[in-house]
Enzyme design. Structure first.
Site, PDB file in Angstrom:
ATOM      1  N   GLY A  14     -25.477 -13.461  -3.885  1.00  0.00           N
ATOM      2  CA  GLY A  14     -24.638 -12.699  -4.954  1.00  0.00           C
ATOM      3  C   GLY A  14     -24.294 -13.231  -6.022  1.00  0.00           C
ATOM      4  O   GLY A  14     -24.550 -12.536  -7.193  1.00  0.00           O
ATOM      5  N   LYS A  15     -23.444 -14.232  -5.915  1.00  0.00           N
ATOM      6  CA  LYS A  15     -22.980 -14.705  -6.962  1.00  0.00           C
ATOM      7  C   LYS A  15     -24.091 -15.441  -7.996  1.00  0.00           C
ATOM      8  O   LYS A  15     -23.930 -15.373  -9.177  1.00  0.00           O
ATOM      9  CB  LYS A  15     -21.908 -16.006  -6.767  1.00  0.00           C
ATOM     10  CG  LYS A  15     -20.796 -15.639  -6.135  1.00  0.00           C
ATOM     11  CD  LYS A  15     -20.029 -16.996  -5.777  1.00  0.00           C
ATOM     12  CE  LYS A  15     -18.729 -16.947  -5.089  1.00  0.00           C
ATOM     13  NZ  LYS A  15     -18.036 -18.097  -4.787  1.00  0.00           N
ATOM     14  N   ASP A  47     -15.050 -19.960  -7.346  1.00  0.00           N
ATOM     15  CA  ASP A  47     -14.407 -19.493  -6.357  1.00  0.00           C
ATOM     16  C   ASP A  47     -13.628 -18.122  -6.584  1.00  0.00           C
ATOM     17  O   ASP A  47     -12.857 -18.040  -7.579  1.00  0.00           O
ATOM     18  CB  ASP A  47     -13.231 -20.707  -5.939  1.00  0.00           C
ATOM     19  CG  ASP A  47     -12.904 -20.289  -4.428  1.00  0.00           C
ATOM     20  OD1 ASP A  47     -13.720 -20.547  -3.551  1.00  0.00           O
ATOM     21  OD2 ASP A  47     -11.497 -20.057  -4.287  1.00  0.00           O
ATOM     22  N   SER A  48     -13.713 -17.210  -5.535  1.00  0.00           N
ATOM     23  CA  SER A  48     -13.496 -15.804  -6.028  1.00  0.00           C
ATOM     24  C   SER A  48     -13.155 -15.318  -4.582  1.00  0.00           C
ATOM     25  O   SER A  48     -13.075 -15.692  -3.641  1.00  0.00           O
ATOM     26  CB  SER A  48     -14.517 -15.262  -6.588  1.00  0.00           C
ATOM     27  OG  SER A  48     -15.775 -15.447  -5.858  1.00  0.00           O
ATOM     28  N   TYR A 106     -17.376  -7.423  -0.750  1.00  0.00           N
ATOM     29  CA  TYR A 106     -16.643  -6.476  -0.844  1.00  0.00           C
ATOM     30  C   TYR A 106     -16.849  -5.253  -1.806  1.00  0.00           C
ATOM     31  O   TYR A 106     -16.171  -4.174  -1.825  1.00  0.00           O
ATOM     32  CB  TYR A 106     -15.213  -6.831  -0.862  1.00  0.00           C
ATOM     33  CG  TYR A 106     -14.412  -7.902   0.093  1.00  0.00           C
ATOM     34  CD1 TYR A 106     -14.066  -7.497   1.321  1.00  0.00           C
ATOM     35  CD2 TYR A 106     -14.652  -9.297  -0.114  1.00  0.00           C
ATOM     36  CE1 TYR A 106     -13.856  -8.279   2.451  1.00  0.00           C
ATOM     37  CE2 TYR A 106     -14.257 -10.235   0.932  1.00  0.00           C
ATOM     38  CZ  TYR A 106     -13.770  -9.706   1.942  1.00  0.00           C
ATOM     39  OH  TYR A 106     -13.348 -10.659   3.034  1.00  0.00           O
ATOM     40  N   ASP A 107     -18.041  -5.254  -2.362  1.00  0.00           N
ATOM     41  CA  ASP A 107     -18.487  -4.248  -3.455  1.00  0.00           C
ATOM     42  C   ASP A 107     -18.188  -2.870  -2.818  1.00  0.00           C
ATOM     43  O   ASP A 107     -17.929  -1.834  -3.460  1.00  0.00           O
ATOM     44  CB  ASP A 107     -19.537  -4.352  -4.146  1.00  0.00           C
ATOM     45  CG  ASP A 107     -19.699  -5.559  -5.252  1.00  0.00           C
ATOM     46  OD1 ASP A 107     -18.279  -5.606  -5.805  1.00  0.00           O
ATOM     47  OD2 ASP A 107     -20.541  -6.304  -5.374  1.00  0.00           O
ATOM     48  N   LYS A 117     -21.677  -3.233 -13.348  1.00  0.00           N
ATOM     49  CA  LYS A 117     -20.749  -4.146 -12.730  1.00  0.00           C
ATOM     50  C   LYS A 117     -20.570  -5.453 -13.601  1.00  0.00           C
ATOM     51  O   LYS A 117     -19.355  -5.934 -13.826  1.00  0.00           O
ATOM     52  CB  LYS A 117     -21.083  -4.572 -11.260  1.00  0.00           C
ATOM     53  CG  LYS A 117     -20.429  -5.402 -10.798  1.00  0.00           C
ATOM     54  CD  LYS A 117     -20.583  -6.141  -9.375  1.00  0.00           C
ATOM     55  CE  LYS A 117     -19.678  -7.300  -8.875  1.00  0.00           C
ATOM     56  NZ  LYS A 117     -20.261  -8.030  -7.566  1.00  0.00           N
ATOM     57  N   ARG A 128     -15.924 -11.674 -12.625  1.00  0.00           N
ATOM     58  CA  ARG A 128     -16.791 -12.705 -12.760  1.00  0.00           C
ATOM     59  C   ARG A 128     -17.384 -12.769 -14.369  1.00  0.00           C
ATOM     60  O   ARG A 128     -17.343 -13.932 -15.003  1.00  0.00           O
ATOM     61  CB  ARG A 128     -18.029 -12.710 -11.920  1.00  0.00           C
ATOM     62  CG  ARG A 128     -19.204 -13.772 -11.907  1.00  0.00           C
ATOM     63  CD  ARG A 128     -19.987 -13.653 -10.591  1.00  0.00           C
ATOM     64  NE  ARG A 128     -19.134 -14.205  -9.588  1.00  0.00           N
ATOM     65  CZ  ARG A 128     -18.798 -13.485  -8.669  1.00  0.00           C
ATOM     66  NH1 ARG A 128     -19.341 -12.108  -8.684  1.00  0.00           N
ATOM     67  NH2 ARG A 128     -17.969 -13.634  -7.573  1.00  0.00           N
TER      68      ARG A 128
END
Ligand code: ITT
Length: 210
Positions: free
Chosen positions: A23-24, A80-81, A167-168, A188, A194
């Site tokens: 996803g990232k 890192d998120s 968590y979207d 988004k 991000r």
């Protein structure tokens, strides 16, 4: 930035992306598409996973960027998120990816968060996504670029939407009156934590590239 690696022929213009999260990787590549440097996911180099032993997003991003740079000899960008929930004192925070246990799926993490928040009323469901990006020119870089982005919202009581990741589906975006997973990916990418961190990164990166 161009994801395809052209057989890694021109590595001097390449950055390794220190993430295994699809996803990232998808979002970072879309957001950096206009840049000329290539961003290559660390999986293409067989970079081994490193333990995220830090106590902050910054420390964990440094650990991941350093690890990728060390194993590839290339400059590295790490993300890192996570999600911070006020009613839980900022949890899951840096533990967002392992909230339901090490190796937990996105679904399991999300369900645990919904469960932990089950009794919390609407007015106390404030939450935010945080993203820290770290760019290191080499594994011993003493002056890495560090950029932060924050996206404010609230936690829903059940999932909505199919886009995004993590968590979207339970992150309510007050400016758009829907869950983050209900936003088109392009939308988004105009709003997210991000995106905000990457905008700062592109500015700083352009400056060091002259
Ligand atoms: P890498 O370390 O390989 O990059 P990871 O998933 O382990 O992948 P983190 O440790 O930074 O990455 O954990 C990030 C967590 O926060 C993870 O649970 C994500 O699902 C969640 N997260 C981060 N950004 C998100 C976003 O834009 N939307 C939804 N969830 C997000």
């Amino acid at each position: 930035m161009v994801l395809s690696n052209n057989g890694h022929r021109n590595l001097e213009r390449s950055i390794v992306l220190a993430s295994n999260n699809p996803g990232k990787i998808r979002e970072i590549n879309a957001l950096l598409a206009a840049q000329t440097v290539k961003v290559l996911p660390q999986e293409e180099f067989g970079v081994p996973e490193v333990e995220e032993t830090g106590l902050s997003f910054v420390e964990n991003a440094l650990i991941k960027a350093r690890n990728a740079s060390l194993h590839t000899g290339l400059p590295a960008l790490a993300d890192d998120s996570g999600i911070e929930v006020d009613a839980l004192g900022g949890e899951p925070g840096i533990y967002s990816a392992r909230y339901a246990g090490v190796g937990a799926t996105d679904e399991a993490n999300l369900l645990k968060l919904l469960e932990d928040m089950a009794e919390v009323p609407e007015a106390k469901r404030q939450a935010r996504f945080q993203c820290i990006l770290v760019y290191m020119k080499h594994a011993k870089d003493p002056t890495p670029i560090i950029c932060q982005g924050t996206w404010e919202g609230r936690l829903l009581t059940k999932s909505a939407g199919k886009h995004g990741f993590g968590y979207d589906p339970i992150f309510w975006v007050p400016t758009h009156h829907c869950a983050s997973a209900e936003l088109d990916p392009e939308v988004k990418n105009q709003l997210s934590h991000r995106r905000q961190a990457l905008d700062k990164f592109v500015t700083a990166f352009s400056a060091i590239k002259g």
